[in-house]
Enzyme design. Structure first.
Site, short mmCIF file in Angstrom:
data_model
loop_
_atom_site.label_atom_id
_atom_site.label_comp_id
_atom_site.label_asym_id
_atom_site.label_seq_id
_atom_site.Cartn_x
_atom_site.Cartn_y
_atom_site.Cartn_z
N ASN A 146 -10.80 22.22 26.50
CA ASN A 146 -11.85 22.93 25.67
C ASN A 146 -11.93 24.47 26.07
OD1 ASN A 146 -13.10 22.42 28.15
ND2 ASN A 146 -15.27 22.33 26.91
N GLU A 244 -17.91 19.12 37.27
CA GLU A 244 -18.58 19.54 35.92
C GLU A 244 -18.34 18.81 34.92
OE1 GLU A 244 -19.52 20.44 32.92
OE2 GLU A 244 -18.28 22.13 32.78
N CYS A 278 -19.05 22.56 26.82
CA CYS A 278 -19.89 21.69 27.55
C CYS A 278 -21.26 22.06 27.32
CB CYS A 278 -19.72 21.78 29.12
SG CYS A 278 -18.84 23.40 29.86
P1 NDP Z 1 -10.77 13.95 30.90
O1 NDP Z 1 -11.77 13.89 31.56
O2 NDP Z 1 -9.96 12.96 30.60
O3 NDP Z 1 -9.78 15.14 31.10
C1 NDP Z 1 -9.81 16.18 31.90
C2 NDP Z 1 -8.83 16.52 32.85
O4 NDP Z 1 -8.65 15.72 33.87
C3 NDP Z 1 -7.48 16.79 32.18
O5 NDP Z 1 -6.71 17.77 32.66
C4 NDP Z 1 -6.89 15.44 32.37
O6 NDP Z 1 -5.63 15.40 32.27
C5 NDP Z 1 -7.29 14.99 33.76
N1 NDP Z 1 -7.22 13.77 34.10
C6 NDP Z 1 -7.26 12.61 33.64
N2 NDP Z 1 -7.38 11.65 34.13
C7 NDP Z 1 -7.22 11.96 35.50
C8 NDP Z 1 -7.15 11.10 36.79
N3 NDP Z 1 -6.92 10.09 36.90
N4 NDP Z 1 -7.02 12.26 37.76
C9 NDP Z 1 -6.88 13.40 37.83
N5 NDP Z 1 -7.20 14.14 36.53
C10 NDP Z 1 -7.16 13.16 35.63
O7 NDP Z 1 -11.26 14.56 29.39
P2 NDP Z 1 -10.65 14.33 28.08
O8 NDP Z 1 -9.78 15.71 27.88
O9 NDP Z 1 -9.92 13.11 27.83
O10 NDP Z 1 -11.75 14.68 27.19
C11 NDP Z 1 -12.78 13.42 26.81
C12 NDP Z 1 -14.09 13.83 26.96
O11 NDP Z 1 -14.29 14.50 27.98
C13 NDP Z 1 -14.57 14.82 25.63
O12 NDP Z 1 -14.53 14.20 24.49
C14 NDP Z 1 -15.82 15.34 26.20
O13 NDP Z 1 -16.81 14.53 26.02
C15 NDP Z 1 -15.55 15.38 27.72
N6 NDP Z 1 -15.02 16.84 27.99
C16 NDP Z 1 -16.00 17.59 28.77
C17 NDP Z 1 -15.71 18.84 29.00
C18 NDP Z 1 -16.93 19.76 29.58
O14 NDP Z 1 -16.35 20.83 29.82
N7 NDP Z 1 -17.61 19.19 30.01
C19 NDP Z 1 -14.31 19.43 28.87
C20 NDP Z 1 -13.39 18.43 28.06
C21 NDP Z 1 -13.90 17.18 28.01
P3 NDP Z 1 -4.66 15.10 30.86
O15 NDP Z 1 -5.14 16.38 29.84
O16 NDP Z 1 -3.09 14.96 31.04
O17 NDP Z 1 -5.31 13.81 30.44
#
Ligand code: NDP
Length: 470
Positions: A146, A244, A278
């Site tokens: 994001n 976070e 967020c």
């Molecule tokens: P995720 O938590 O799945 O992904 C965030 C990061 O974690 C990405 O770089 C992802 O990689 C990585 N990741 C995923 N699985 C693992 C793992 N097992 N071990 C280590 N790293 C991992 O969020 P999403 O991008 O799927 O978003 C889903 C929801 O999360 C959103 O709709 C929102 O609700 C929330 N969100 C909140 C944010 C915030 O700022 N608080 C930011 C983004 C999302 P990869 O991209 O390769 O999957």
């Protein structure tokens, strides 16, 4: 593009790649290596090799590298922001703000270089006690899509200044601007291996990083479920963890507030970055005596938002970043249709791109799903309240506690909000601002630890006590 490991630009060991797609056009704009556990291991090894050299530099010298990188980033704002629009979807103006925000973070931490010191105490019983501040070691940053550049800065800036080396994994949909910034770090003189940027899926590459025994800290931003898993995985080798995990930020508008300013704050607070922030305004509580006027103004201002490709002049809201995000907004509106009424928006516009109309909703019951769970997109529920007590009770009624704002001209009400809102960051007559000087992070399920501010620097160092008797 390639990954940055040990100062070299490399392909994945498997030679496989993954596409990066423009969310406004669905065109593939670039391919990056599909890194896996072996590549993660190579990056950690490179970070380990660079550690003694980087930690051995003075903090002032490390700060100079951050300053030089910030200058290079500022010199390339236009190019970097254009890449960010193409991979993430946000309007160009927001992308430029984000890139400049990254430079600001590096400058802020570079400016703290001379304050990174321990303390000395002379005692009768134990002699001289010296408390040193030392880097933790190899730190992993896991970044979402994001705000990929800003959040990368929150993780890289304090970690590098404190003398740690870093392995960063951007989200799979938004690796490009981060890789371009990696090149600027190299040009600024950062030693090879001090910052490594690897691309690939979270479930394999990310997993390998957060479970690697040589990694001492993981800083993760993303979804609660992933964050919980990351914390459990990191606990197996007793790593430091910062999480976070998003929020469902309330905004309280009292009957004495400047309503036009509050409406402008709500529109910016919810629809900035297509609602994918967020600390976006995710639940709005307005006193019922001013609710009709507020809703009318809010609906009008929301309808003025031009939605489109972030590169087009005048566009104020781009697409969602990805297909699941768009699908989730469809579901949210379906859920809401049975419970409340949509004042404006609510649809996917025809044509390509993960677009969704900016949407305002009223009439939801307090236990509606969209008020309980984080909605990560451009849907703003407005709820009427009769008093500040009721507003605070509703505001605090979710498991989240990231940000919260109160809008009022009354000092007592403002003080009450500051005291009673359950959040890591509370704004009065503003929302969404996250300057590098202010420690940032959540209470309750929104996370543990803090980024930004001196607080983050403390979380990238550990004390060593030395007792000297002569
Ligand atoms: P995720 O938590 O799945 O992904 C965030 C990061 O974690 C990405 O770089 C992802 O990689 C990585 N990741 C995923 N699985 C693992 C793992 N097992 N071990 C280590 N790293 C991992 O969020 P999403 O991008 O799927 O978003 C889903 C929801 O999360 C959103 O709709 C929102 O609700 C929330 N969100 C909140 C944010 C915030 O700022 N608080 C930011 C983004 C999302 P990869 O991209 O390769 O999957």
């Amino acid at each position: 593009m390639k990954m940055l490991i040990g100062g070299a630009w490399v392909d994945a060991s498997s030679e496989r790649t993954m596409d990066v797609v423009n969310p406004a056009t669905w065109e593939t704009i670039e391919r990056v290596p599909l890194g896996g556990p072996e590549d993660g291991g190579a990056a950690v090894e490179a970070a380990g090799e660079a550690l003694a050299g980087w930690a051995g530099q003075t903090s002032l010298d490390r700060g100079k590298v951050l300053y030089r990188t910030a200058d290079l980033v500022r010199g390339e704002v236009d190019t970097l922001a254009t890449t960010l629009v193409a991979e993430q979807g946000k309007p160009l103006r927001e992308a430029k703000d984000e890139v400049r925000g990254f430079a600001h973070i590096l400058e802020y931490y570079a400016g703290l270089a001379s304050s990174l010191m321990g303390e000395t105490l002379n005692t009768q019983a134990y002699g001289r006690i010296i408390v040193e501040k030392r880097p933790l070691g190899i730190c992993v940053g896991i970044v979402p899509w994001n705000m990929p550049v800003l959040i990368a800065g929150w993780k890289i800036g304090p970690a590098l200044l404190a003398g740690n080396t870093v392995v960063l994994k951007p989200a799979s949909t938004t690796p490009l601007t981060t890789l371009a910034i990696g090149d600027l770090f190299c040009r600024a003189g950062l030693p090879a291996g001090a910052l490594n940027i690897v691309t690939g899926p979270g479930e394999t590459l990310g997993e390998a990083l957060v479970t690697h025994p040589d990694v001492r800290k993981v800083s993760f931003t993303g979804e609660i479920g992933t964050g919980r898993h990351v914390a459990e995985a990191a606990a197996q080798t007793i790593k430091h963890v910062t999480l976070e995990l998003g929020g469902s930020d309330p905004m309280i508008v009292c009957d004495d507030a400047d309503l036009e300013a509050a409406v402008a704050g709500a529109v910016a607070g919810r629809f900035y970055n297509c609602g994918q922030t967020c600390t976006a305004v995710k639940r709005l509580f307005v006193f019922s005596s001013v609710a009709d006027r507020f809703r009318a103004l809010l609906t009008r201002k929301t309808e003025e938002i031009r939605v489109g490709n972030g590169m087009e002049a005048g566009v104020r809201m781009g697409p969602l970043n990805n297909a699941p995000g768009q699908e989730r907004m469809r579901q949210v509106v379906e859920e809401i249709e049975g419970e409340g009424r949509i004042l404006t928006g609510g649809k996917v516009p025809p044509g390509k791109g993960f677009f969704f109309e900016p949407t305002v909703v009223a009439g939801l019951a307090p236990d509606a799903l969209s008020l309980r769970e984080e909605v990560f997109g451009p849907v703003l529920p407005v709820v009427e309240v009769e008093s500040l007590d009721e507003a605070l009770q509703e505001a605090n009624s979710t498991k989240y506690g990231l940000g919260a704002s109160i809008w009022t001209k009354n000092l007592e009400r403002a003080e009450r909000g500051c005291r009673d809102l359950e959040a890591g960051i509370v704004w009065v007559n503003q929302h969404l601002k996250i300057p590098p000087e202010a420690p940032f992070g959540g209470t309750k399920w929104s996370g543990i630890g803090r980024e930004n501010g001196r607080a983050a620097l403390d979380r990238y160092t550990e004390e060593r006590s030395i007792l000297v008797r002569t």
